[in-house]
Design a protein around this motif. Structure first.
Motif, PDB file in Angstrom:
ATOM      1  N   GLN A   1       0.833  -1.186   0.000  1.00 57.31           N
ATOM      2  CA  GLN A   1       0.000   0.000   0.000  1.00 57.31           C
ATOM      3  C   GLN A   1       0.873   1.243   0.000  1.00 57.31           C
ATOM      4  O   GLN A   1       1.979   1.241   0.517  1.00 57.31           O
ATOM      5  CB  GLN A   1      -0.903   0.018   1.235  1.00 57.31           C
ATOM      6  CG  GLN A   1      -2.018  -0.989   1.184  1.00 57.31           C
ATOM      7  CD  GLN A   1      -2.930  -0.882   2.398  1.00 57.31           C
ATOM      8  OE1 GLN A   1      -2.503  -0.427   3.434  1.00 57.31           O
ATOM      9  NE2 GLN A   1      -4.163  -1.334   2.265  1.00 57.31           N
ATOM     10  N   GLY A   2       0.342   2.324  -0.581  1.00 59.90           N
ATOM     11  CA  GLY A   2       1.046   3.584  -0.574  1.00 59.90           C
ATOM     12  C   GLY A   2       0.907   4.274   0.760  1.00 59.90           C
ATOM     13  O   GLY A   2       0.206   3.826   1.651  1.00 59.90           O
ATOM     14  N   GLN A   3       1.631   5.377   0.881  1.00 62.19           N
ATOM     15  CA  GLN A   3       1.574   6.173   2.097  1.00 62.19           C
ATOM     16  C   GLN A   3       0.966   7.533   1.793  1.00 62.19           C
ATOM     17  O   GLN A   3       1.096   8.055   0.683  1.00 62.19           O
ATOM     18  CB  GLN A   3       2.971   6.358   2.676  1.00 62.19           C
ATOM     19  CG  GLN A   3       3.559   5.098   3.270  1.00 62.19           C
ATOM     20  CD  GLN A   3       4.891   5.351   3.951  1.00 62.19           C
ATOM     21  OE1 GLN A   3       5.680   6.152   3.490  1.00 62.19           O
ATOM     22  NE2 GLN A   3       5.124   4.652   5.049  1.00 62.19           N
ATOM     23  N   LEU A   4       0.297   8.079   2.788  1.00 67.20           N
ATOM     24  CA  LEU A   4      -0.311   9.396   2.679  1.00 67.20           C
ATOM     25  C   LEU A   4       0.243  10.275   3.785  1.00 67.20           C
ATOM     26  O   LEU A   4       0.270   9.856   4.950  1.00 67.20           O
ATOM     27  CB  LEU A   4      -1.835   9.297   2.809  1.00 67.20           C
ATOM     28  CG  LEU A   4      -2.552   8.361   1.836  1.00 67.20           C
ATOM     29  CD1 LEU A   4      -4.028   8.229   2.207  1.00 67.20           C
ATOM     30  CD2 LEU A   4      -2.418   8.868   0.403  1.00 67.20           C
ATOM     31  N   VAL A   5       0.650  11.479   3.444  1.00 67.01           N
ATOM     32  CA  VAL A   5       1.221  12.395   4.434  1.00 67.01           C
ATOM     33  C   VAL A   5       0.501  13.732   4.341  1.00 67.01           C
ATOM     34  O   VAL A   5       0.575  14.418   3.320  1.00 67.01           O
ATOM     35  CB  VAL A   5       2.731  12.600   4.219  1.00 67.01           C
ATOM     36  CG1 VAL A   5       3.280  13.575   5.255  1.00 67.01           C
ATOM     37  CG2 VAL A   5       3.458  11.268   4.293  1.00 67.01           C
ATOM     38  N   GLU A   6      -0.179  14.088   5.434  1.00 63.72           N
ATOM     39  CA  GLU A   6      -0.936  15.341   5.475  1.00 63.72           C
ATOM     40  C   GLU A   6      -0.069  16.497   5.953  1.00 63.72           C
ATOM     41  O   GLU A   6       0.892  16.300   6.705  1.00 63.72           O
ATOM     42  CB  GLU A   6      -2.146  15.225   6.413  1.00 63.72           C
ATOM     43  CG  GLU A   6      -3.111  14.104   6.112  1.00 63.72           C
ATOM     44  CD  GLU A   6      -2.841  12.868   6.939  1.00 63.72           C
ATOM     45  OE1 GLU A   6      -3.796  12.080   7.154  1.00 63.72           O
ATOM     46  OE2 GLU A   6      -1.687  12.677   7.362  1.00 63.72           O
ATOM     47  N   SER A   7      -0.462  17.689   5.549  1.00 61.57           N
ATOM     48  CA  SER A   7       0.163  18.907   6.040  1.00 61.57           C
ATOM     49  C   SER A   7      -0.849  20.043   5.913  1.00 61.57           C
ATOM     50  O   SER A   7      -1.880  19.895   5.250  1.00 61.57           O
ATOM     51  CB  SER A   7       1.435  19.230   5.260  1.00 61.57           C
ATOM     52  OG  SER A   7       1.144  19.454   3.886  1.00 61.57           O
ATOM     53  N   GLY A   8      -0.555  21.153   6.558  1.00 66.23           N
ATOM     54  CA  GLY A   8      -1.392  22.336   6.411  1.00 66.23           C
ATOM     55  C   GLY A   8      -2.311  22.648   7.573  1.00 66.23           C
ATOM     56  O   GLY A   8      -3.002  23.664   7.576  1.00 66.23           O
ATOM     57  N   GLU A  19      -5.774  25.453   4.154  1.00 71.12           N
ATOM     58  CA  GLU A  19      -5.759  24.452   3.094  1.00 71.12           C
ATOM     59  C   GLU A  19      -4.912  23.278   3.546  1.00 71.12           C
ATOM     60  O   GLU A  19      -3.727  23.428   3.849  1.00 71.12           O
ATOM     61  CB  GLU A  19      -5.202  25.012   1.789  1.00 71.12           C
ATOM     62  CG  GLU A  19      -5.258  23.968   0.667  1.00 71.12           C
ATOM     63  CD  GLU A  19      -4.711  24.470  -0.661  1.00 71.12           C
ATOM     64  OE1 GLU A  19      -5.483  24.506  -1.634  1.00 71.12           O
ATOM     65  OE2 GLU A  19      -3.507  24.810  -0.716  1.00 71.12           O
ATOM     66  N   LEU A  20      -5.533  22.111   3.599  1.00 73.54           N
ATOM     67  CA  LEU A  20      -4.831  20.884   3.921  1.00 73.54           C
ATOM     68  C   LEU A  20      -4.323  20.244   2.635  1.00 73.54           C
ATOM     69  O   LEU A  20      -5.003  20.298   1.605  1.00 73.54           O
ATOM     70  CB  LEU A  20      -5.749  19.907   4.644  1.00 73.54           C
ATOM     71  CG  LEU A  20      -6.437  20.422   5.897  1.00 73.54           C
ATOM     72  CD1 LEU A  20      -7.244  19.289   6.549  1.00 73.54           C
ATOM     73  CD2 LEU A  20      -5.449  21.003   6.879  1.00 73.54           C
ATOM     74  N   SER A  21      -3.166  19.625   2.716  1.00 69.80           N
ATOM     75  CA  SER A  21      -2.603  18.889   1.591  1.00 69.80           C
ATOM     76  C   SER A  21      -2.308  17.463   2.020  1.00 69.80           C
ATOM     77  O   SER A  21      -2.023  17.209   3.198  1.00 69.80           O
ATOM     78  CB  SER A  21      -1.306  19.541   1.108  1.00 69.80           C
ATOM     79  OG  SER A  21      -1.525  20.852   0.649  1.00 69.80           O
ATOM     80  N   CYS A  22      -2.378  16.561   1.073  1.00 71.19           N
ATOM     81  CA  CYS A  22      -2.084  15.159   1.339  1.00 71.19           C
ATOM     82  C   CYS A  22      -1.233  14.640   0.185  1.00 71.19           C
ATOM     83  O   CYS A  22      -1.727  14.513  -0.940  1.00 71.19           O
ATOM     84  CB  CYS A  22      -3.379  14.369   1.458  1.00 71.19           C
ATOM     85  SG  CYS A  22      -3.153  12.574   1.502  1.00 71.19           S
ATOM     86  N   ALA A  23       0.017  14.347   0.476  1.00 73.85           N
ATOM     87  CA  ALA A  23       0.933  13.839  -0.537  1.00 73.85           C
ATOM     88  C   ALA A  23       0.907  12.314  -0.529  1.00 73.85           C
ATOM     89  O   ALA A  23       1.128  11.697   0.518  1.00 73.85           O
ATOM     90  CB  ALA A  23       2.339  14.349  -0.271  1.00 73.85           C
ATOM     91  N   ALA A  24       0.631  11.749  -1.688  1.00 69.78           N
ATOM     92  CA  ALA A  24       0.612  10.298  -1.829  1.00 69.78           C
ATOM     93  C   ALA A  24       1.960   9.821  -2.348  1.00 69.78           C
ATOM     94  O   ALA A  24       2.525  10.419  -3.258  1.00 69.78           O
ATOM     95  CB  ALA A  24      -0.501   9.880  -2.791  1.00 69.78           C
ATOM     96  N   SER A  25       2.458   8.726  -1.767  1.00 71.06           N
ATOM     97  CA  SER A  25       3.776   8.232  -2.158  1.00 71.06           C
ATOM     98  C   SER A  25       3.768   7.607  -3.547  1.00 71.06           C
ATOM     99  O   SER A  25       4.780   7.589  -4.229  1.00 71.06           O
ATOM    100  CB  SER A  25       4.285   7.213  -1.139  1.00 71.06           C
ATOM    101  OG  SER A  25       3.411   6.095  -1.090  1.00 71.06           O
ATOM    102  N   GLY A  26       2.605   7.072  -3.930  1.00 66.79           N
ATOM    103  CA  GLY A  26       2.516   6.457  -5.250  1.00 66.79           C
ATOM    104  C   GLY A  26       1.699   7.297  -6.202  1.00 66.79           C
ATOM    105  O   GLY A  26       1.528   8.493  -6.009  1.00 66.79           O
ATOM    106  N   ASP A  27       1.172   6.655  -7.214  1.00 61.56           N
ATOM    107  CA  ASP A  27       0.362   7.317  -8.226  1.00 61.56           C
ATOM    108  C   ASP A  27      -1.050   7.510  -7.677  1.00 61.56           C
ATOM    109  O   ASP A  27      -1.807   6.552  -7.575  1.00 61.56           O
ATOM    110  CB  ASP A  27       0.332   6.465  -9.496  1.00 61.56           C
ATOM    111  CG  ASP A  27      -0.484   7.093 -10.601  1.00 61.56           C
ATOM    112  OD1 ASP A  27      -0.658   6.439 -11.649  1.00 61.56           O
ATOM    113  OD2 ASP A  27      -0.969   8.233 -10.426  1.00 61.56           O
ATOM    114  N   SER A  28      -1.394   8.745  -7.320  1.00 59.42           N
ATOM    115  CA  SER A  28      -2.699   8.991  -6.703  1.00 59.42           C
ATOM    116  C   SER A  28      -3.847   8.687  -7.657  1.00 59.42           C
ATOM    117  O   SER A  28      -4.964   8.400  -7.216  1.00 59.42           O
ATOM    118  CB  SER A  28      -2.796  10.439  -6.215  1.00 59.42           C
ATOM    119  OG  SER A  28      -2.688  11.344  -7.301  1.00 59.42           O
TER     120      SER A  28
END
Length: 122
Positions: A1-8, A19-28
């Motif tokens: 599974q990929g990872q999700l990292v929130e910020s904001g 504004e919250l952001s969520c960076a996905a480690s793989g192809d979102s």
């Protein structure tokens, strides 16, 4: 599974924006559904907004007209623009994703981020 990292996340006064952001480690774009859930102190966890692979978005009634969910597949990032924030929006916000379309998840998601805290003061 990929990872999700929130910020904001952060602290704002009533009526403010974040504004919250969520960076996905793989192809979102591989996820059938992505979304945001939140849990306030002493409250049950609730889904806030979801977005399908085709960009169709849904919201809970309490945030309609104030929050906007969007995603940038080129950046593998999910966003939640939150305007006109209220104290009742105070919660830990989690980015979630699932390979199934939103209608098929039943509110259950296989991939979760660690969460980012949003605090709205009156």
């Amino acid at each position: 599974q990929g990872q999700l990292v929130e910020s904001g996340g952060g602290s704002v006064q009533t009526g403010g924006s974040l504004e919250l952001s969520c960076a996905a480690s793989g192809d979102s774009s591989s996820y059938g559904c992505m979304g945001w859930k939140r849990q306030g102190a002493g409250k049950e966890r609730e889904g806030v907004a979801n977005i399908d692979r085709d960009g169709t978005a849904t919201y809970i009634d309490s945030v309609k007209g104030r929050f906007t969910i969007s995603k940038d597949n080129g950046k593998n990032t999910l966003y939640l623009q939150m305007n006109s924030l209220k104290p009742e929006d105070t919660a830990m916000y989690y980015c979630v994703a699932d390979p199934f379309p939103c209608f098929a998840t039943g509110g259950q998601f296989g991939v979760w981020g660690q969460g980012t805290q949003v605090t709205v003061s009156s």
